[in-house]
Design a protein around this motif. Structure first.
Motif, PDB file in Angstrom:
ATOM      1  N   ALA A  98       0.809  -1.221   0.000  1.00  0.00           N
ATOM      2  CA  ALA A  98       0.000   0.000   0.000  1.00  0.00           C
ATOM      3  C   ALA A  98       0.842   1.270   0.000  1.00  0.00           C
ATOM      4  N   MET A  99       2.138   1.162   0.232  1.00  0.00           N
ATOM      5  CA  MET A  99       2.996   2.343   0.236  1.00  0.00           C
ATOM      6  C   MET A  99       3.096   2.911  -1.181  1.00  0.00           C
ATOM      7  N   PRO A 100       3.072   4.239  -1.329  1.00  0.00           N
ATOM      8  CA  PRO A 100       3.017   4.834  -2.669  1.00  0.00           C
ATOM      9  C   PRO A 100       4.201   4.483  -3.557  1.00  0.00           C
ATOM     10  N   GLY A 101       5.402   4.389  -2.992  1.00  0.00           N
ATOM     11  CA  GLY A 101       6.565   4.051  -3.802  1.00  0.00           C
ATOM     12  C   GLY A 101       6.494   2.641  -4.358  1.00  0.00           C
ATOM     13  N   PHE A 155      18.737   3.697  10.646  1.00  0.00           N
ATOM     14  CA  PHE A 155      18.284   4.987  10.125  1.00  0.00           C
ATOM     15  C   PHE A 155      16.925   4.788   9.461  1.00  0.00           C
ATOM     16  N   TRP A 156      16.108   5.838   9.519  1.00  0.00           N
ATOM     17  CA  TRP A 156      14.860   5.808   8.765  1.00  0.00           C
ATOM     18  C   TRP A 156      14.540   7.218   8.292  1.00  0.00           C
ATOM     19  N   GLY A 157      14.302   7.371   7.016  1.00  0.00           N
ATOM     20  CA  GLY A 157      13.902   8.660   6.484  1.00  0.00           C
ATOM     21  C   GLY A 157      12.450   8.949   6.836  1.00  0.00           C
ATOM     22  N   VAL A 158      12.204  10.113   7.376  1.00  0.00           N
ATOM     23  CA  VAL A 158      10.841  10.490   7.775  1.00  0.00           C
ATOM     24  C   VAL A 158       9.916  10.534   6.568  1.00  0.00           C
ATOM     25  N   ASN A 159      10.465  10.797   5.391  1.00  0.00           N
ATOM     26  CA  ASN A 159       9.667  10.950   4.171  1.00  0.00           C
ATOM     27  C   ASN A 159       9.714   9.704   3.286  1.00  0.00           C
ATOM     28  N   ASP A 160      10.002   8.551   3.879  1.00  0.00           N
ATOM     29  CA  ASP A 160      10.112   7.297   3.142  1.00  0.00           C
ATOM     30  C   ASP A 160       8.760   6.932   2.528  1.00  0.00           C
ATOM     31  N   ARG A 161       8.763   6.646   1.214  1.00  0.00           N
ATOM     32  CA  ARG A 161       7.544   6.274   0.500  1.00  0.00           C
ATOM     33  C   ARG A 161       7.491   4.784   0.173  1.00  0.00           C
ATOM     34  N   PHE A 162       8.457   4.030   0.684  1.00  0.00           N
ATOM     35  CA  PHE A 162       8.493   2.587   0.441  1.00  0.00           C
ATOM     36  C   PHE A 162       8.229   1.779   1.716  1.00  0.00           C
TER      37      PHE A 162
END
Length: 282
Positions: free
Chosen positions: A151-154, A228-235
């Protein structure tokens, strides 16, 4: 770099049979071979993925700091063997990494993985805990149910591109733009490295992979975990970071603002510096 390969050709090692047949793993190596600890870099999935494309801005810095580094192509990716099986799963990838570790006689390794590579690192540490000294994870898979990832957009966009039968540089750009918070970081060089390799991959590499939700087993991890985790992660949803720190006994994560799915690319200097500090001080 050879004319026949879009990425530099490193070394190959033949490993024990996986998926019923002998396989060959491609890898790059740098740093002193007598280093106390070896860092194995595990890339993510996606069309045209390879260890070199994912980590070329990182592994030389680790080597210069005195670490032996192995940057492999997971089975099914890069220049490694691509067995034409129905579905790739975590056990398949773990077996490929284990084959390399055993073939090279490595002990007490640090596994550094992003996305699928992070899931493989977790799966390896749970299956072979005696082999693993530390884990470094970047937005790893394997901590959600498969429907959450789809369901993630990426990921939804990636499979839409696959379903449409698109190939080549423009299709690769359409997929890869979702990886980054700052699209200007998507260089032609990355596209040109990945697009030709994508054409060599099997259907399994472009399909859903069987990666279990390992959250309930994270308490079994005894090695230090840094991530690490990107706050804007789309995957991969950023909430996965809390699942890991709440369940793994020795884990800590850095949440990085203005960052998508490729923290090692988008915030290279920060990533390299904090990883080297973790390797030095734990």
């Amino acid at each position: 770099m050879t004319q026949s390969s879009p990425i530099p050709v490193g070394h190959f090692v033949d490993i024990a049979p996986v998926a019923g047949a002998p396989q060959r793993v491609h890898y790059h190596e740098a740093g002193p071979t007598d280093a106390r600890e070896t860092v194995i870099f595990l890339h993510g999935a996606g069309a045209g993925a390879s260890g070199y494309s994912n980590f070329k801005g990182n592994y030389p810095v680790f080597a210069e700091a005195g670490h032996r580094v192995i940057v492999l192509d997971l089975l099914g990716f890069g220049l490694s063997s691509k067995p034409d099986v129905e579905m790739y799963d975590t056990d398949f990838f773990v077996a490929g990494v284990k084959g390399l570790v055993d073939a090279l006689g490595l002990k007490q390794v640090t596994l550094l993985g992003n996305s699928l590579g992070g899931a493989v690192a977790l799966g390896y540490a749970l299956a072979h805990p005696a082999d693993v000294a530390r884990l470094i994870l970047m937005a790893p898979g394997g901590v959600e149910e498969i429907d959450t990832y789809l369901a993630m957009p990426g990921i939804a966009n990636m499979f839409a591109v696959y379903k449409a039968g698109k190939t080549g540089a423009e299709a690769m750009r359409e997929i890869m733009l979702q990886q980054l918070f700052d699209p200007s970081l998507l260089s032609d060089e990355i596209i040109n490295e990945r697009a030709p390799i994508a054409l060599t991959q099997t259907k399994a590499a472009r399909s859903v992979m069987k990666v279990p939700n390992m959250t309930e087993r994270l308490h079994e991890l005894r090695c230090p975990v840094f991530g690490f985790w990107g706050v804007n992660d789309r995957f991969n949803p950023v909430g996965g970071a809390m699942k890991i720190v709440e369940n793994a006994p020795h884990a800590r994560f850095e949440l990085v603002n203005r960052c998508g799915h490729w923290v090692q690319v988008e915030h290279r200097e920060l990533f390299n510096r904090l990883c080297l500090d973790f390797l030095k001080h734990g």
